[in-house]
Design a protein around this motif. Structure first.
Motif, PDB file in Angstrom:
ATOM      1  N   ALA A  73      13.102  33.437 -64.942  1.00 41.83           N
ATOM      2  CA  ALA A  73      13.301  35.030 -65.558  1.00 41.83           C
ATOM      3  C   ALA A  73      13.655  35.603 -66.631  1.00 41.83           C
ATOM      4  N   MET A  74      14.367  35.163 -67.052  1.00 41.99           N
ATOM      5  CA  MET A  74      14.672  35.385 -68.122  1.00 41.99           C
ATOM      6  C   MET A  74      14.026  36.405 -69.370  1.00 41.99           C
ATOM      7  N   SER A  75      13.216  35.525 -69.182  1.00 43.75           N
ATOM      8  CA  SER A  75      11.485  35.951 -69.815  1.00 43.75           C
ATOM      9  C   SER A  75      11.092  37.442 -69.982  1.00 43.75           C
ATOM     10  N   ILE A  76      11.528  38.100 -68.699  1.00 42.12           N
ATOM     11  CA  ILE A  76      10.403  39.601 -68.511  1.00 42.12           C
ATOM     12  C   ILE A  76      10.885  40.209 -69.433  1.00 42.12           C
ATOM     13  N   GLY A  77      11.314  40.911 -69.788  1.00 47.08           N
ATOM     14  CA  GLY A  77      11.826  41.514 -70.972  1.00 47.08           C
ATOM     15  C   GLY A  77      10.516  41.472 -72.239  1.00 47.08           C
ATOM     16  N   ARG A  78      10.602  40.000 -72.316  1.00 48.28           N
ATOM     17  CA  ARG A  78       9.125  40.212 -74.157  1.00 48.28           C
ATOM     18  C   ARG A  78       8.090  40.141 -72.837  1.00 48.28           C
ATOM     19  N   PHE A  79       7.765  39.480 -71.592  1.00 46.88           N
ATOM     20  CA  PHE A  79       6.764  39.816 -71.002  1.00 46.88           C
ATOM     21  C   PHE A  79       6.163  41.515 -70.520  1.00 46.88           C
ATOM     22  N   LEU A  80       7.717  41.797 -70.289  1.00 48.75           N
ATOM     23  CA  LEU A  80       7.039  43.513 -69.796  1.00 48.75           C
ATOM     24  C   LEU A  80       6.567  43.968 -71.863  1.00 48.75           C
ATOM     25  N   ALA A  81       7.175  43.822 -72.482  1.00 50.97           N
ATOM     26  CA  ALA A  81       6.988  44.209 -73.850  1.00 50.97           C
ATOM     27  C   ALA A  81       5.195  43.801 -74.584  1.00 50.97           C
ATOM     28  N   VAL A  82       5.260  42.810 -74.023  1.00 51.62           N
ATOM     29  CA  VAL A  82       3.107  42.794 -74.013  1.00 51.62           C
ATOM     30  C   VAL A  82       2.653  43.588 -73.717  1.00 51.62           C
ATOM     31  N   GLY A  94       5.265  42.848 -60.246  1.00 52.30           N
ATOM     32  CA  GLY A  94       5.904  41.128 -60.481  1.00 52.30           C
ATOM     33  C   GLY A  94       6.706  41.047 -58.549  1.00 52.30           C
ATOM     34  N   LEU A  95       7.212  39.398 -58.690  1.00 56.06           N
ATOM     35  CA  LEU A  95       7.413  38.948 -57.634  1.00 56.06           C
ATOM     36  C   LEU A  95       8.785  38.441 -57.939  1.00 56.06           C
ATOM     37  N   CYS A  96       9.886  38.299 -57.702  1.00 51.42           N
ATOM     38  CA  CYS A  96      11.044  37.567 -57.963  1.00 51.42           C
ATOM     39  C   CYS A  96      11.492  36.864 -56.963  1.00 51.42           C
ATOM     40  N   ASP A  97      13.033  35.958 -57.440  1.00 51.27           N
ATOM     41  CA  ASP A  97      13.793  35.102 -56.337  1.00 51.27           C
ATOM     42  C   ASP A  97      14.952  35.997 -55.966  1.00 51.27           C
ATOM     43  N   ALA A  98      15.334  36.447 -54.814  1.00 47.27           N
ATOM     44  CA  ALA A  98      15.999  37.219 -54.382  1.00 47.27           C
ATOM     45  C   ALA A  98      17.892  37.258 -55.341  1.00 47.27           C
ATOM     46  N   GLY A  99      17.569  35.968 -55.738  1.00 52.92           N
ATOM     47  CA  GLY A  99      18.851  35.388 -56.848  1.00 52.92           C
ATOM     48  C   GLY A  99      18.278  36.182 -58.423  1.00 52.92           C
ATOM     49  N   GLU A 100      17.166  36.430 -58.604  1.00 59.23           N
ATOM     50  CA  GLU A 100      17.124  36.892 -60.175  1.00 59.23           C
ATOM     51  C   GLU A 100      17.302  38.269 -59.819  1.00 59.23           C
ATOM     52  N   GLU A 101      17.151  39.299 -59.113  1.00 59.51           N
ATOM     53  CA  GLU A 101      17.354  40.396 -58.787  1.00 59.51           C
ATOM     54  C   GLU A 101      17.589  41.857 -60.012  1.00 59.51           C
ATOM     55  N   HIS A 102      18.294  41.413 -59.574  1.00 62.44           N
ATOM     56  CA  HIS A 102      19.652  41.844 -60.267  1.00 62.44           C
ATOM     57  C   HIS A 102      19.219  41.851 -61.877  1.00 62.44           C
ATOM     58  N   TYR A 103      18.843  40.705 -62.184  1.00 72.94           N
ATOM     59  CA  TYR A 103      18.005  40.445 -63.742  1.00 72.94           C
ATOM     60  C   TYR A 103      16.582  41.530 -63.399  1.00 72.94           C
ATOM     61  N   PHE A 104      15.688  41.501 -63.096  1.00 68.63           N
ATOM     62  CA  PHE A 104      14.676  41.773 -63.280  1.00 68.63           C
ATOM     63  C   PHE A 104      14.919  43.412 -63.177  1.00 68.63           C
ATOM     64  N   ARG A 105      15.725  43.782 -62.069  1.00 71.74           N
ATOM     65  CA  ARG A 105      16.124  45.235 -61.884  1.00 71.74           C
ATOM     66  C   ARG A 105      16.896  45.868 -62.990  1.00 71.74           C
ATOM     67  N   SER A 106      18.071  45.625 -63.913  1.00 71.81           N
ATOM     68  CA  SER A 106      18.100  45.292 -65.345  1.00 71.81           C
ATOM     69  C   SER A 106      17.573  45.475 -66.234  1.00 71.81           C
TER      70      SER A 106
END
Length: 216
Positions: A73-82, A94-106
């Motif tokens: 999940a930590m790579s989402i910012g780079r892929f959004l840039a792509v 996208g699709l993520c796990d509940a534990g990563e929702e806060h990171y995707f949201r931020s």
């Protein structure tokens, strides 16, 4: 599309910057007719999304829907840039796990037009959350008896019975044991993502997967 996925991953690893990797990915995206990118955490999510689409008579590659595993999940910012305006400029979901929702949201708040996103806001943007993760969603939809039948077909039931006898597993429910078992060997999550999706009643599909495919 496979070549595009690899090229997009290389481009993302380089921070989405312009250069040879960007040029290659753009050329392959054009050749593959990429019109939408679906960002998922790992290979098992990719397998599940594509397997369910096939069961519903869809070919995502032919439709130009590129499912891109982030490798975490930590790579989402780079892929959004792509995928964003300075990159491929294609819609994303996208699709993520509940534990990563806060990171995707931020990251979505930081890179998108809206702040203070709610769960519903994320879904409106095309990002859906598995509770707790994809394996958990599939196990709950199918039930532990059916999942164990799938293990038997895949030749893993005897190994699972041995696994259940381990001291760390004895006090866990069968659903938790199944969930843990699927993560014990490399490639097993992807194997069972495909196999379990193959057993789903198409009228009873994990809601995040169902909504994601409806969105794209």
């Amino acid at each position: 599309m496979r070549r595009f996925r690899r090229a997009a991953g290389v481009w993302a690893a380089r921070g989405g910057e312009n250069g040879p990797a960007a040029g290659e990915a753009r050329e392959l995206a054009a050749a593959a007719g990429v019109r939408t990118a679906v960002l998922v955490e790992g290979e098992s999510d990719l397998v599940a999304v594509e397997a369910l689409a096939r069961r519903r008579g869809r070919g995502l590659d032919a439709e130009g829907v590129a499912v891109l595993p982030l490798g975490g999940a930590m790579s989402i910012g780079r892929f959004l840039a792509v995928c964003g305006p300075d990159g491929l400029d294609v819609p994303v979901a996208g699709l993520c796990d509940a534990g990563e929702e806060h990171y995707f949201r931020s990251v979505l708040e930081r890179t998108g037009p809206r702040s203070h996103l709610t769960h519903a806001d994320m879904e409106e943007l095309g990002f859906y959350v598995c509770v707790a993760d994809l394996e958990d969603e599939l196990i709950r939809c199918l039930g532990v008896d059916t999942v164990q039948e799938v293990l038997d077909v895949e030749g893993d039931l005897r190994s699972f019975r041995t696994f259940q006898k381990q001291p760390a597993q004895r006090d866990r429910g069968v659903d938790r044991q199944l969930h843990r078992f699927m993560g014990t060997h490399k490639g097993r999550k992807a194997q069972y993502a495909r196999a379990l999706v193959g057993r789903l009643d198409l009228d009873r599909v994990p809601l995040p997967l169902d909504k994601l495919l409806a969105h794209v």
